[in-house]
Design an enzyme around this catalytic site. Structure first.
Site: not given
Length: 542
Positions: A55, A82-83, A187, A189, A245, A388
């Protein structure tokens, strides 16, 4: 559907979708919720684990995004990133303050203790830097991670052990395994954290005890059953754009309910060159799918609605509402229709401000752009929970040809948001022709490289298109002064379409594209190339 779930609680970080995406790569279902979500709702969902995102705030400042200490006492494993890590420490009695040295970018993290989070992570090292924080460690392992923080945890909360550090950060990771609480300053991710996916996998499997049942074959089977139960004997109208999609959604519905489904393809005049005819060729009466197919040519209708409109959000909402009105009209011609199907996917939901805490980035005609009144009993969005790449996997499970499944993404509002400013038939013609030339040259050169080298061109972009700017400039053609439009070329490399980098297309290809566009497309005298990454930009222009 009844499935094990890990929840991402969003504190406004830019990577909220990416965290969820990485968890799903581990075959564990994951959803995003705002930090304002009531704890009672979280308890009702019975998650296997909770992940707190990054954040933009300092957790010790008044008004900063926060959470109750009760979150950490529910018996549910929690991982703070992190945050989220700083907040966990701060709420539970640790100390967070402004860091004497800001860490940003790739940083070596030294893992000092055995931890389930870092199992099989890192390379044993003897080249230590900075302070040794744990005099009792036996072996230290180093791993490259992505840091981005101004504050740091200067003192871990009571009951926590420091697991890792960097040269400038005394608490790069801390844990309280008795309570299944874990905090990491970096992070995991992002791809820059070399072993980040392994760390997240360790959390969901070793700490949370997940079984990993989130797989697309089971999703297809369960979705077909759920659709049949919901629809019963009702009639369904599917919004078919011809994109990935909506195509996957249409085939999924056809597998579930057969001739109860009518697919309406609205050619709103904002498609790529010849795309309307291509969609009809695939899904129409002469195609390979057992669909009731209706094509509505509504180009002039949309152009009239968009006349004089320049603001992107207004264009999106006008296009979205007009779509619904066309479907309502077609439904009345067909007779009673109970359900409308749309190809909404999870990033549409999150970016429209309906998931997590991040600000509204843009309305999607499938989500935020819907009008207040819709003349159907209910809207069915079978892909609403998918990213996706998961949609593409579903398409392959359904037997849709690869060339359709892996076609480039195309926005719901179509060329309406690839034309900056007012949309007119003439501008649509310009961007259609320029885009066709651009994609043709990129495809041709990439195919030649693959044939010659026996592998894909490393620069081949994952999405590439031409957009028409609202800028006109002076030029010279045939010794005469011109005052025409500038076309912008966009090409990005991306894995998940949530982050992206500009593709390094060979200069010779760009030169060929530029020459062809200026010579073949009337109304264009300048071509520019967009170098912007996502973030800070988005892949589309509007």
């Amino acid at each position: 559907m009844n499935r094990e779930t890990v929840i991402v609680i969003d504190f406004g970080g830019q990577y909220n979708q990416l965290v969820a995406r990485r968890v799903r790569e581990c075959n564990v279902y994951c959803e995003i919720y705002s930090y304002k979500t009531e704890l009672s709702k979280i308890k009702e969902m019975n998650p296997k684990g909770i992940i707190l995102t990054g954040g933009p705030n300092s957790c010790y400042e008044e008004g900063a995004a926060t959470c109750s200490s009760e979150l950490f006492n529910m018996g549910i494993p929690v991982l703070g990133l992190c945050y989220g890590a700083q907040l966990m420490m701060y709420v539970l009695g640790g100390k967070v303050e402004k860091a004497p040295v800001r860490e940003y970018g790739k940083i070596e993290v030294y893992v000092d203790r055995t931890s389930p989070l870092f199992a099989e992570v890192g390379t044993k090292t003897e080249n230590m830097t900075g302070v040794i924080w744990d005099d009792h460690r036996t072996d230290t392992y180093a791993t490259t991670c992505w840091m981005s923080h101004n504050d740091y945890i200067s003192e871990a909360a009571p009951g926590f052990s420091v697991v890792a550090h960097t040269a400038d950060c005394p608490v790069a990771a801390a844990e309280n395994p008795e309570k299944n609480l874990y905090a990491i300053q970096f992070h995991p991710e992002v791809l820059h954290t070399v072993e980040g996916t392994k760390m997240l996998s360790n959390f969901v499997y070793e700490v949370c005890g997940c079984a990993g049942d989130w797989k697309m074959d089971s999703f297809v089977k369960q979705s077909i059953e759920a659709i049949r139960n919901k629809v019963g004997n009702g009639k369904v109208l599917c919004a078919l754009s011809g994109g990935v999609d909506s195509s996957v959604a249409a085939v999924l519905l056809s597998k579930a309910i057969g001739n109860q489904l009518t697919c309406v393809f609205v050619d709103q005049g904002l498609l790529r060159k010849n795309e309307g005819d291509e969609v009809e060729e695939v899904f129409g009466p002469d195609g390979n799918y057992d669909l009731n197919f209706i094509r509505v040519n509504a180009q002039e209708r949309f152009y009239r609605k968009l006349a004089g409109v320049e603001e992107p959000e207004r264009k999106r909402k006008i296009i979205g509402e007009e779509f619904i009105r066309v479907f309502e009209e077609e439904a009345k011609k067909i007779g009673a229709v109970d359900f409308l199907v749309q190809g909404t996917i999870y990033p549409d939901v999150v970016e429209s401000g309906l998931g997590g805490e991040s600000a509204v980035i843009k309305s999607h005609h499938n989500v935020g752009g819907l009008p207040d009144y819709v003349d159907f009993k209910e809207i069915i969005e079978p892909l609403r929970d998918l990213f996706k790449d998961e949609v593409r996997k579903v398409g392959l499970e359904l037997g849709i040809p690869e060339y359709l499944v892996f076609r480039q993404p195309f926005p719901g509002p179509g060329l309406g948001i690839r034309i900056i400013g007012e949309v007119t038939a003439e501008k649509v013609r310009i961007v259609q022709d320029a885009d066709a030339i651009y994609r043709e040259e990129v495809d041709k050169t990439a195919a030649a490289y693959a044939k010659d080298q026996g592998k894909a061109a490393p620069w081949k972009p994952d999405q590439y298109f031409a957009a028409l700017t609202n800028m006109r400039s002076v030029g010279v053609m045939g010794d005469e002064r011109t005052y025409d439009y500038a076309v912008a070329l966009r090409a990005v490399k991306t894995i998940d379409f949530m982050t992206a980098e500009s593709a390094e297309i060979p200069w010779s290809v760009l030169q060929t594209v530029m020459n062809r566009i200026i010579n073949e497309v009337k109304g264009v005298n300048r071509v520019v190339y967009d170098l912007t990454s996502k973030p800070p930009g988005t892949i589309e222009f509007e």
